[in-house]
Design an enzyme around this catalytic site. Sequence first.
Site, PDB file in Angstrom:
ATOM      1  N   HIS A  63       0.855  -1.191   0.000  1.00 53.29           N
ATOM      2  CA  HIS A  63       0.000   0.000   0.000  1.00 53.29           C
ATOM      3  C   HIS A  63       0.890   1.241   0.000  1.00 53.29           C
ATOM      4  O   HIS A  63       0.676   2.152  -0.770  1.00 53.29           O
ATOM      5  CB  HIS A  63      -0.954   0.013   1.200  1.00 53.29           C
ATOM      6  CG  HIS A  63      -1.935   1.147   1.165  1.00 53.29           C
ATOM      7  ND1 HIS A  63      -3.092   1.175   1.887  1.00 53.29           N
ATOM      8  CD2 HIS A  63      -1.918   2.327   0.480  1.00 53.29           C
ATOM      9  CE1 HIS A  63      -3.752   2.308   1.642  1.00 53.29           C
ATOM     10  NE2 HIS A  63      -3.061   3.026   0.803  1.00 53.29           N
ATOM     11  N   PHE A 112      -2.225   5.209  -8.605  1.00 51.40           N
ATOM     12  CA  PHE A 112      -2.025   4.811  -7.205  1.00 51.40           C
ATOM     13  C   PHE A 112      -0.612   5.201  -6.751  1.00 51.40           C
ATOM     14  O   PHE A 112      -0.425   5.804  -5.687  1.00 51.40           O
ATOM     15  CB  PHE A 112      -2.264   3.304  -7.097  1.00 51.40           C
ATOM     16  CG  PHE A 112      -2.286   2.744  -5.690  1.00 51.40           C
ATOM     17  CD1 PHE A 112      -2.606   3.533  -4.588  1.00 51.40           C
ATOM     18  CD2 PHE A 112      -2.009   1.390  -5.471  1.00 51.40           C
ATOM     19  CE1 PHE A 112      -2.643   2.987  -3.299  1.00 51.40           C
ATOM     20  CE2 PHE A 112      -2.043   0.842  -4.193  1.00 51.40           C
ATOM     21  CZ  PHE A 112      -2.350   1.644  -3.105  1.00 51.40           C
ATOM     22  N   GLU A 116       0.503   7.882  -3.832  1.00 48.92           N
ATOM     23  CA  GLU A 116       1.356   7.521  -2.687  1.00 48.92           C
ATOM     24  C   GLU A 116       2.600   8.396  -2.643  1.00 48.92           C
ATOM     25  O   GLU A 116       3.060   8.804  -1.571  1.00 48.92           O
ATOM     26  CB  GLU A 116       1.716   6.028  -2.745  1.00 48.92           C
ATOM     27  CG  GLU A 116       0.531   5.116  -2.465  1.00 48.92           C
ATOM     28  CD  GLU A 116      -0.036   5.278  -1.051  1.00 48.92           C
ATOM     29  OE1 GLU A 116       0.732   5.247  -0.086  1.00 48.92           O
ATOM     30  OE2 GLU A 116      -1.268   5.437  -0.922  1.00 48.92           O
ATOM     31  N   HIS A 120       2.739  10.739   0.575  1.00 49.23           N
ATOM     32  CA  HIS A 120       3.685  10.237   1.581  1.00 49.23           C
ATOM     33  C   HIS A 120       5.149  10.378   1.143  1.00 49.23           C
ATOM     34  O   HIS A 120       6.004  10.757   1.940  1.00 49.23           O
ATOM     35  CB  HIS A 120       3.406   8.754   1.879  1.00 49.23           C
ATOM     36  CG  HIS A 120       2.008   8.479   2.317  1.00 49.23           C
ATOM     37  ND1 HIS A 120       1.550   8.766   3.590  1.00 49.23           N
ATOM     38  CD2 HIS A 120       0.936   7.941   1.658  1.00 49.23           C
ATOM     39  CE1 HIS A 120       0.268   8.410   3.689  1.00 49.23           C
ATOM     40  NE2 HIS A 120      -0.128   7.909   2.541  1.00 49.23           N
TER      41      HIS A 120
HETATM   42  P1  AMP Z   1      -3.537   6.717   1.669  1.00 52.64           P
HETATM   43  O1  AMP Z   1      -4.107   8.022   1.122  1.00 52.64           O
HETATM   44  O2  AMP Z   1      -2.103   6.500   1.358  1.00 52.64           O
HETATM   45  O3  AMP Z   1      -3.864   6.533   3.132  1.00 52.64           O
HETATM   46  O4  AMP Z   1      -4.294   5.573   0.929  1.00 52.64           O
HETATM   47  C1  AMP Z   1      -5.672   5.558   0.870  1.00 52.64           C
HETATM   48  C2  AMP Z   1      -6.098   5.657  -0.558  1.00 52.64           C
HETATM   49  O5  AMP Z   1      -5.478   4.600  -1.291  1.00 52.64           O
HETATM   50  C3  AMP Z   1      -7.588   5.487  -0.719  1.00 52.64           C
HETATM   51  O6  AMP Z   1      -8.041   6.373  -1.724  1.00 52.64           O
HETATM   52  C4  AMP Z   1      -7.719   4.059  -1.190  1.00 52.64           C
HETATM   53  O7  AMP Z   1      -8.872   3.822  -1.928  1.00 52.64           O
HETATM   54  C5  AMP Z   1      -6.472   3.895  -1.995  1.00 52.64           C
HETATM   55  N1  AMP Z   1      -6.041   2.506  -2.094  1.00 52.64           N
HETATM   56  C6  AMP Z   1      -5.751   1.685  -1.092  1.00 52.64           C
HETATM   57  N2  AMP Z   1      -5.407   0.478  -1.556  1.00 52.64           N
HETATM   58  C7  AMP Z   1      -5.472   0.558  -2.894  1.00 52.64           C
HETATM   59  C8  AMP Z   1      -5.242  -0.357  -3.939  1.00 52.64           C
HETATM   60  N3  AMP Z   1      -4.842  -1.614  -3.712  1.00 52.64           N
HETATM   61  N4  AMP Z   1      -5.412   0.079  -5.204  1.00 52.64           N
HETATM   62  C9  AMP Z   1      -5.794   1.349  -5.454  1.00 52.64           C
HETATM   63  N5  AMP Z   1      -6.040   2.265  -4.523  1.00 52.64           N
HETATM   64  C10 AMP Z   1      -5.878   1.869  -3.248  1.00 52.64           C
END
Ligand code: AMP
Length: 225
Positions: A63, A112, A116, A120
């Site tokens: 993730h 994605f 990230e 982050h």
């Molecule tokens: P974060 O903002 O880093 O806390 O991650 C949360 C975001 O990541 C949310 O929008 C989730 O829907 C997305 N997310 C989490 N896992 C996945 C995944 N396997 N594929 C795509 N999006 C993801």
Amino acid sequence: MASFLRVIMASLTFTVITLSGISCQSDFDFFYFVQQWPGSYCDLKQKCCYPVTGKPAADFSIHGLWPNYNDGSYPSNCAGSSYDSTGISDLKDQLQRYWDTLSCPSGDGDKFWSHEWEKHGTCSGLDQRAYFESVLRLRNSIDLLSALQSSGIEADGGTYTLEAIEKALTQAIGHKPGLECNRDVDGQRQLYQVYVCIDTDASTLIDCPVYPSSSCSSTISFPSF
Ligand code: AMP
């Protein structure tokens, strides 16, 4: 003269460290390296979409690598370079293997990874390339599924005690991880994400200074994918 030399030494050190991709300032306390069980993401979202490359392997997927503070808060969206996919194009095969996108509509992962990095990675003290390389290195060295399987814990929809899962992972990793659960369609708690704590060097595993708030019950399921 002595202070002049000190300034020269300091700027040389800064240059060397910056050139190696690591900023000398790390304005956070540690990283969470978060891996996700795809079977539970798909339950959480009710539905998910496989990436354009097809159904991912039945294995934990990345993730993210998240800078965190000891008080549980975290920095996000720091000033820095915006995402540039061309700088990591040679890593794309590995990223697609270990860092699957499961959101809808189907994508190739870029959206994605970009999210990230922006949220982050920009706070990590690493440049984009070093960030993604560090994440892949961590994923290669932390094999959660094997750790669970060697204690007889399989992704078969079965129910396991939280204690057994924690014990199996702690034994394999050498440090107790944080566990996050979500609920399946029947409301049963299931293993969703595993948080391993990493030092600010982005490679050394450490005891967690703080854990994400517990969302698991004393028994949880481990769904198939
Ligand atoms: P974060 O903002 O880093 O806390 O991650 C949360 C975001 O990541 C949310 O929008 C989730 O829907 C997305 N997310 C989490 N896992 C996945 C995944 N396997 N594929 C795509 N999006 C993801």
